[in-house]
Write an enzyme that holds these catalytic residues in place. Structure first.
Site, short mmCIF file in Angstrom:
data_model
loop_
_atom_site.label_atom_id
_atom_site.label_comp_id
_atom_site.label_asym_id
_atom_site.label_seq_id
_atom_site.Cartn_x
_atom_site.Cartn_y
_atom_site.Cartn_z
N ASP A 65 -4.22 -34.00 -14.46
CA ASP A 65 -4.41 -34.72 -13.19
C ASP A 65 -3.61 -34.06 -12.07
OD1 ASP A 65 -6.11 -36.62 -14.28
OD2 ASP A 65 -4.53 -38.11 -14.60
N ASP A 191 4.19 -21.75 -17.42
CA ASP A 191 4.27 -22.40 -18.72
C ASP A 191 4.82 -21.42 -19.76
OD1 ASP A 191 4.08 -24.20 -20.74
OD2 ASP A 191 1.91 -24.49 -20.63
N GLY A 192 5.91 -20.75 -19.39
CA GLY A 192 6.54 -19.80 -20.30
C GLY A 192 7.69 -20.37 -21.08
#
Length: 256
Positions: A65, A191-192
């Protein structure tokens, strides 16, 4: 009366969220970390707190979202630039981004898919102490993390979304980010998980983020990742407000 084009677009986007997160067929989770029951749990899936065995993303509906809202904002506000996700797993969030941009008729925006496609790297003595402490490499096998570029491409193709506006950057971020052929960004989604991966991306790409663009940090809850964010922001004097998405993710909008 026929539905409006906007209504049809929004229905497609909402359905795409449910498909990439697989809340429709409710696949079980890997048992790892604090998860001891493999059964599907809707609350965990919606909040992105499980490790799906089949779904193409593990970020959950709340963070999908948020990605929806950030992408829609930059389109509606005319913020120029592409989308990049650094750390894509099976590609679900990037697939969602490509589908949304396609639904909005954004033919001039590229979706950059950046990953080692090997899971987390083995640590060395030069890595940040917080990265050494958590040792994310141990999760590679536990949650079936390494996903090949070929598999991610196949996943895009299954949705009919593998086109010339999807480009792949394969390799460790310390090697790929400085020379990445990305000219301008509207949304960057990190997103590591680790200090090193987060800092590598911010150091190389933040200067390419358009004013009004968004930085989304999926794993802000992880101390190593959070410290990298604050070290970077402090160094550059960034004061844009950080907003929490859920218990894990956070984002801010670049004021320029």
């Amino acid at each position: 009366m026929a539905p409006s084009p906007d209504h049809a677009r929004d229905l497609y986007i909402e359905l795409l969220k449910k498909v990439v997160s697989n809340v429709i067929y409710e696949d079980p989770t890997h048992v790892a970390g604090m998860i001891t029951d493999a059964s599907f749990d809707r609350t965990s899936r919606e909040s992105g707190e499980d490790y799906p065995t089949v779904a193409h993303t593990m970020i959950g509906l709340k963070r999908l979202d948020n990605l929806h809202r950030c992408l829609a904002d930059v389109v509606e506000d005319g913020v120029p630039g592409d989308f990049i996700e650094t750390g894509v797993w099976r590609g679900g969030a990037c697939i969602f981004a490509r589908g949304l941009l396609n639904a909005y008729g954004q033919a001039d925006r590229t979706v950059w898919v950046a990953d080692s496609f090997q899971g987390f790297p083995e640590l060395t003595g030069s890595d940040h102490p917080l990265d050494v402490e958590i040792d994310l490499h141990q999760y590679n096998e536990a949650v079936d993390l390494p996903t090949s570029e070929e598999t991610v491409r196949e996943n895009f193709a299954r949705y009919g979304l593998l086109d010339d506006n999807v480009r792949f950057l394969a390799g460790w971020f310390k090697d790929t980010m400085p020379a990445a052929p990305v000219k301008q960004l509207a949304v960057m989604r990190l997103d590591g998980d680790s200090y090193g991966a987060t800092m590598d991306v911010l150091d190389s790409l933040y200067e390419r983020l358009s004013p009004g663009g968004y930085v989304i940090v999926d794993d802000y809850c992880i101390p190593a990742c959070r410290e990298a964010v604050h070290d970077f922001r402090d160094r550059l004097g960034i004061r844009d407000t950080i907003h929490r998405i859920d218990r894990q993710g956070a984002y801010w909008r670049h004021s320029g």
